[in-house]
Design an enzyme around this catalytic site. Structure first.
Site, PDB file in Angstrom:
ATOM      1  N   ASN A  87      37.065  54.869  41.972  1.00  0.00           N
ATOM      2  CA  ASN A  87      37.800  53.974  41.070  1.00  0.00           C
ATOM      3  C   ASN A  87      36.819  53.023  40.399  1.00  0.00           C
ATOM      4  O   ASN A  87      35.767  52.715  40.947  1.00  0.00           O
ATOM      5  CB  ASN A  87      38.831  53.169  41.854  1.00  0.00           C
ATOM      6  CG  ASN A  87      39.667  52.273  40.956  1.00  0.00           C
ATOM      7  OD1 ASN A  87      40.028  52.653  39.837  1.00  0.00           O
ATOM      8  ND2 ASN A  87      39.987  51.073  41.424  1.00  0.00           N
ATOM      9  N   SER A 144      39.655  54.662  27.584  1.00  0.00           N
ATOM     10  CA  SER A 144      38.273  54.574  27.088  1.00  0.00           C
ATOM     11  C   SER A 144      37.283  55.034  28.157  1.00  0.00           C
ATOM     12  O   SER A 144      36.254  55.635  27.836  1.00  0.00           O
ATOM     13  CB  SER A 144      37.946  53.149  26.616  1.00  0.00           C
ATOM     14  OG  SER A 144      37.798  52.284  27.713  1.00  0.00           O
ATOM     15  N   ASN A 145      37.589  54.772  29.413  1.00  0.00           N
ATOM     16  CA  ASN A 145      36.713  55.295  30.477  1.00  0.00           C
ATOM     17  C   ASN A 145      36.802  56.813  30.552  1.00  0.00           C
ATOM     18  O   ASN A 145      35.792  57.486  30.774  1.00  0.00           O
ATOM     19  CB  ASN A 145      37.075  54.679  31.835  1.00  0.00           C
ATOM     20  CG  ASN A 145      36.423  53.331  32.041  1.00  0.00           C
ATOM     21  OD1 ASN A 145      35.205  53.244  32.195  1.00  0.00           O
ATOM     22  ND2 ASN A 145      37.213  52.269  32.004  1.00  0.00           N
ATOM     23  N   GLU A 156      31.443  48.860  32.128  1.00  0.00           N
ATOM     24  CA  GLU A 156      32.159  49.907  32.876  1.00  0.00           C
ATOM     25  C   GLU A 156      31.698  51.283  32.398  1.00  0.00           C
ATOM     26  O   GLU A 156      31.470  52.194  33.194  1.00  0.00           O
ATOM     27  CB  GLU A 156      33.674  49.787  32.666  1.00  0.00           C
ATOM     28  CG  GLU A 156      34.293  48.581  33.314  1.00  0.00           C
ATOM     29  CD  GLU A 156      35.813  48.552  33.166  1.00  0.00           C
ATOM     30  OE1 GLU A 156      36.445  49.612  33.110  1.00  0.00           O
ATOM     31  OE2 GLU A 156      36.366  47.445  33.104  1.00  0.00           O
ATOM     32  N   ILE A 166      49.275  52.998  42.778  1.00  0.00           N
ATOM     33  CA  ILE A 166      48.447  52.975  43.980  1.00  0.00           C
ATOM     34  C   ILE A 166      48.670  54.275  44.749  1.00  0.00           C
ATOM     35  O   ILE A 166      49.811  54.647  45.036  1.00  0.00           O
ATOM     36  CB  ILE A 166      48.797  51.749  44.853  1.00  0.00           C
ATOM     37  CG1 ILE A 166      48.418  50.479  44.078  1.00  0.00           C
ATOM     38  CG2 ILE A 166      48.063  51.799  46.187  1.00  0.00           C
ATOM     39  CD1 ILE A 166      48.879  49.202  44.737  1.00  0.00           C
ATOM     40  N   LEU A 167      47.578  54.966  45.039  1.00  0.00           N
ATOM     41  CA  LEU A 167      47.692  56.216  45.787  1.00  0.00           C
ATOM     42  C   LEU A 167      48.056  55.900  47.239  1.00  0.00           C
ATOM     43  O   LEU A 167      47.491  54.985  47.842  1.00  0.00           O
ATOM     44  CB  LEU A 167      46.373  56.987  45.746  1.00  0.00           C
ATOM     45  CG  LEU A 167      45.855  57.376  44.348  1.00  0.00           C
ATOM     46  CD1 LEU A 167      44.470  58.013  44.460  1.00  0.00           C
ATOM     47  CD2 LEU A 167      46.822  58.307  43.637  1.00  0.00           C
ATOM     48  N   HIS A 199      36.807  49.142  38.866  1.00  0.00           N
ATOM     49  CA  HIS A 199      37.612  47.919  38.881  1.00  0.00           C
ATOM     50  C   HIS A 199      36.893  46.829  38.074  1.00  0.00           C
ATOM     51  O   HIS A 199      35.689  46.636  38.234  1.00  0.00           O
ATOM     52  CB  HIS A 199      37.813  47.460  40.335  1.00  0.00           C
ATOM     53  CG  HIS A 199      38.703  46.276  40.444  1.00  0.00           C
ATOM     54  ND1 HIS A 199      40.071  46.367  40.305  1.00  0.00           N
ATOM     55  CD2 HIS A 199      38.432  44.960  40.640  1.00  0.00           C
ATOM     56  CE1 HIS A 199      40.596  45.154  40.421  1.00  0.00           C
ATOM     57  NE2 HIS A 199      39.625  44.290  40.625  1.00  0.00           N
TER      58      HIS A 199
HETATM   59  C1  GRF Z   1      39.460  49.161  32.845  1.00  0.00           C
HETATM   60  O1  GRF Z   1      39.140  47.830  32.666  1.00  0.00           O
HETATM   61  C2  GRF Z   1      39.377  49.540  34.306  1.00  0.00           C
HETATM   62  O2  GRF Z   1      38.386  48.853  34.997  1.00  0.00           O
HETATM   63  C3  GRF Z   1      40.729  49.111  34.810  1.00  0.00           C
HETATM   64  O3  GRF Z   1      41.604  49.442  33.777  1.00  0.00           O
HETATM   65  C4  GRF Z   1      40.920  49.444  32.514  1.00  0.00           C
HETATM   66  C5  GRF Z   1      41.132  50.786  31.899  1.00  0.00           C
HETATM   67  O4  GRF Z   1      40.638  50.876  30.609  1.00  0.00           O
HETATM   68  N1  GRF Z   1      41.000  49.704  36.083  1.00  0.00           N
HETATM   69  P1  GRF Z   1      40.630  52.281  29.853  1.00  0.00           P
HETATM   70  O5  GRF Z   1      42.048  52.838  29.912  1.00  0.00           O
HETATM   71  O6  GRF Z   1      39.658  53.187  30.539  1.00  0.00           O
HETATM   72  O7  GRF Z   1      40.229  51.943  28.454  1.00  0.00           O
END
Ligand code: GRF
Length: 192
Positions: free
Chosen positions: A112, A21-22, A179, A97-98, A114
């Site tokens: 990133n 989704s991000n 986010e 983890i890179l 978080h």
């Molecule tokens: C998000 O909550 C992000 O902060 C975390 O993993 C989730 C990823 O969600 N690192 P999506 O795959 O972007 O929907």
């Protein structure tokens, strides 16, 4: 912080492991013709990552890497990033983890997102830990990636209030909405 000056677009790769989704949000945020960010590549460690579907929908190249041998895998990722002249990596739900070596060798910026208010609650299962500790607030953070997990310089944070009847799911959902607001904002803060 080295800003990329001029009208040149910043070639970007988004790393995902799941829903994406991000990823979708970043694609939409930077799709305009005069955007400085050009999302050129989607990278995943997971062949079944739901977010890979956006590759076809938005005609963005995708590549899935087999992480069985992390060293070889990272070497191949670096080669591809170099070939495609990628200067920005956005980790977006990427569950690997890179390595220090990868971070050192990549010629660009790595970001990133978080789902907690860093420096609190680094690592996995953040919502569960936050609720168990009866915190009043949680939230999300965009940060630079360095060699320590979830510890790079913070770019943007957003607080989210925790309700009495909250569950991990409900909280995760409300944090995800934030986010989606702060990730593009943080990128603009760096490059615009
Ligand atoms: C998000 O909550 C992000 O902060 C975390 O993993 C989730 C990823 O969600 N690192 P999506 O795959 O972007 O929907």
């Amino acid at each position: 912080m080295a800003k990329l000056i001029g009208s040149k677009k910043v070639k970007t790769a988004i790393f995902i492991s799941g829903k994406g989704s991000n990823l979708l949000n970043l694609i939409k945020s930077f799709k305009s013709r005069n955007s400085k960010i050009l999302i050129e590549l989607i990278i995943s460690d997971n062949l079944k990552a739901e977010g890979l579907k956006y590759s076809k929908i938005y005609e963005i190249q995708k590549k899935v890497f087999n992480y069985k041998n992390k060293k070889v895998c990272e070497k191949n990722i670096l080669l591809l990033l170099k070939k495609k002249k990628i200067k920005l990596i956005c980790l977006a739900g990427f569950m690997k983890i890179l390595s220090k070596n990868f971070i050192r060798k990549f010629d660009g910026i790595i970001l990133n997102i978080h789902p907690s208010l860093l420096p609190n609650y680094k690592g996995l299962n953040t919502h569960k830990r936050v609720l168990n500790n009866k915190e009043k607030y949680s939230g999300c953070t965009v940060h630079f990636v360095n060699s320590k997990l979830d510890s790079g310089k913070i770019i943007l944070k957003k607080k989210v209030k925790i309700f009495k009847n909250d569950t991990e799911r409900k909280l995760a959902k409300r944090i995800l909405i934030q986010e989606h607001k702060i990730y593009p904002k943080a990128i603009k803060k760096i490059f615009y």
